[in-house]
Write an enzyme that holds these catalytic residues in place. Structure first.
Site, PDB file in Angstrom:
ATOM      1  N   HIS A 174      -8.278 -41.718 -22.593  1.00 19.61           N
ATOM      2  CA  HIS A 174      -8.594 -40.810 -23.656  1.00 19.61           C
ATOM      3  C   HIS A 174      -9.455 -41.476 -24.634  1.00 19.61           C
ATOM      4  O   HIS A 174     -10.260 -41.057 -25.151  1.00 19.61           O
ATOM      5  CB  HIS A 174      -7.294 -40.243 -24.331  1.00 19.61           C
ATOM      6  N   GLN A 218     -11.279 -30.823 -12.074  1.00 20.02           N
ATOM      7  CA  GLN A 218     -11.347 -30.136 -13.362  1.00 20.02           C
ATOM      8  C   GLN A 218     -12.980 -30.083 -14.098  1.00 20.02           C
ATOM      9  O   GLN A 218     -13.201 -28.952 -14.381  1.00 20.02           O
ATOM     10  CB  GLN A 218     -10.466 -30.747 -14.311  1.00 20.02           C
ATOM     11  N   GLU A 255     -13.404 -38.423 -15.287  1.00 26.94           N
ATOM     12  CA  GLU A 255     -13.779 -38.258 -14.006  1.00 26.94           C
ATOM     13  C   GLU A 255     -12.627 -38.498 -12.916  1.00 26.94           C
ATOM     14  O   GLU A 255     -12.636 -38.081 -11.797  1.00 26.94           O
ATOM     15  CB  GLU A 255     -14.792 -39.637 -13.347  1.00 26.94           C
ATOM     16  N   LEU A 314      -1.531 -39.968 -25.691  1.00 25.89           N
ATOM     17  CA  LEU A 314      -3.022 -40.733 -25.314  1.00 25.89           C
ATOM     18  C   LEU A 314      -2.959 -41.899 -24.638  1.00 25.89           C
ATOM     19  O   LEU A 314      -2.148 -42.852 -25.160  1.00 25.89           O
ATOM     20  CB  LEU A 314      -3.686 -40.708 -26.492  1.00 25.89           C
TER      21      LEU A 314
HETATM   22  O1  PAF Z   1      -7.293 -32.812 -18.620  1.00 26.02           O
HETATM   23  C1  PAF Z   1      -6.377 -32.366 -19.484  1.00 26.02           C
HETATM   24  O2  PAF Z   1      -5.610 -33.060 -20.176  1.00 26.02           O
HETATM   25  C2  PAF Z   1      -6.252 -30.893 -19.635  1.00 26.02           C
HETATM   26  O3  PAF Z   1      -6.222 -30.138 -18.293  1.00 26.02           O
HETATM   27  C3  PAF Z   1      -7.117 -30.211 -20.715  1.00 26.02           C
HETATM   28  C4  PAF Z   1      -8.701 -30.216 -20.285  1.00 26.02           C
HETATM   29  C5  PAF Z   1      -6.869 -30.814 -21.933  1.00 26.02           C
HETATM   30  C6  PAF Z   1      -6.606 -28.668 -20.699  1.00 26.02           C
HETATM   31  O4  PAF Z   1      -5.311 -28.388 -21.079  1.00 26.02           O
END
Ligand code: PAF
Length: 282
Positions: free
Chosen positions: A37, A155, A150, A33
């Site tokens: 995060h 994703q 972002e 992290l």
């Molecule tokens: O963005 C990430 O860290 C990963 O792709 C996720 C969303 C935790 C899925 O494993």
């Protein structure tokens, strides 16, 4: 702070909280992290009654075994970092077997093409792997809101499709990219770089800003070539892709048009560490 490693433990907490009418925030992570995060977690704490941070390095989203092997993981350090933020925070850190049993396989989704552009061209089945694990997490946590950065904009678009495909009641919350002082987008992978390369990697965001200032008046191809040359003139830097795309379909655009929303995406290998970034242009 409560740390669960079993789905059944999580299920008990979730059932209780749903009965009490609590809103549940989910911040899915692969650990290691950083401040990016932490800003997702802080947003979740502001918006939800309970916040679950999942920490799981998901094998099915790695198309490259060595990338998976070198992916940084330190659960103790992660817990230290978040344990004092808020009492609302719970952690789910399962083992691979708990999430996949004996079949470490991704499902195949129809994300209507948003998965096949950009990253999709370089990381086969990456988004099927992301979809597979996020689907498992959404069914387990039934989150009111789920928080994503972002920085991984493609994703977020895949997750939005997943929500529609599987009819989850979850609201996707996209939080702005958090950057180092020099502009480098925060990423767990940054820890794999030397301080010198991290400093030099500021060129990635600089070129995105340069592009944003000039894309309405300059020819896309020439502008992109200029950006790629600037990045690749650094030793150990190799641009994988640099594209201006339609912000919604993520399809490549070759020229400016008032009627489109444009977003630029870049992926660079820095000493074989993949760094990605993007910027909304208009
Ligand atoms: O963005 C990430 O860290 C990963 O792709 C996720 C969303 C935790 C899925 O494993």
């Amino acid at each position: 702070m409560i740390i669960c490693s079993l789905k059944s433990e999580v299920g008990n907490h979730i059932n209780n909280d749903l009965l009490l009418g609590k809103t549940i925030g989910l911040v899915p992570t692969m650990g290691s992290l950083h401040n990016g995060h932490l800003s997702l977690i802080e947003s979740a704490v502001k918006m939800c009654d309970k916040v679950w941070v999942s920490i799981f390095v998901n094998p099915t989203q790695f198309n490259n075994k060595s990338d998976l092997k070198k992916y940084p993981y330190d659960l103790k350090k992660d817990i230290e970092l978040i344990k004092n933020i808020s009492e609302k925070i719970y952690v789910f850190a399962p083992k691979t077997k708990e999430m996949y049993e004996d079949e470490i396989k991704h499902k195949n989704y129809d994300f209507q093409g948003v998965d096949s552009e950009l990253e999709g061209k370089y990381r086969k089945n990456h988004f099927n792997g992301v979809g597979t694990i996020v689907s498992k997490l959404f069914f387990l946590f039934k989150p009111t809101k789920a928080f994503f950065g972002e920085k991984d904009f493609q994703q977020t678009q895949v997750i939005q499709k997943l929500i529609e495909i599987e009819n989850h009641k979850t609201q996707l919350v996209i939080c702005p990219t958090v950057r180092e002082k020099n502009g480098l987008a925060m990423s767990s992978r940054n820890s794999l770089l030397s301080d010198e390369l991290k400093e030099k990697a500021s060129i990635i965001y600089e070129t995105l800003l340069h592009l944003k200032s000039n894309f309405k008046t300059q020819e896309f191809n020439a502008l992109i070539n200029e950006c790629v040359n600037k990045i690749d003139s650094n030793n150990c830097f190799k641009t994988e892709y640099f594209e201006i795309v339609n912000s919604i379909s993520l399809k490549k655009l070759n020229s400016f048009s008032e009627k489109n929303s444009h977003r630029a995406f870049v992926s660079v290998l820095v000493d074989n560490v993949r760094l990605i970034d993007n910027i909304l242009l208009n």
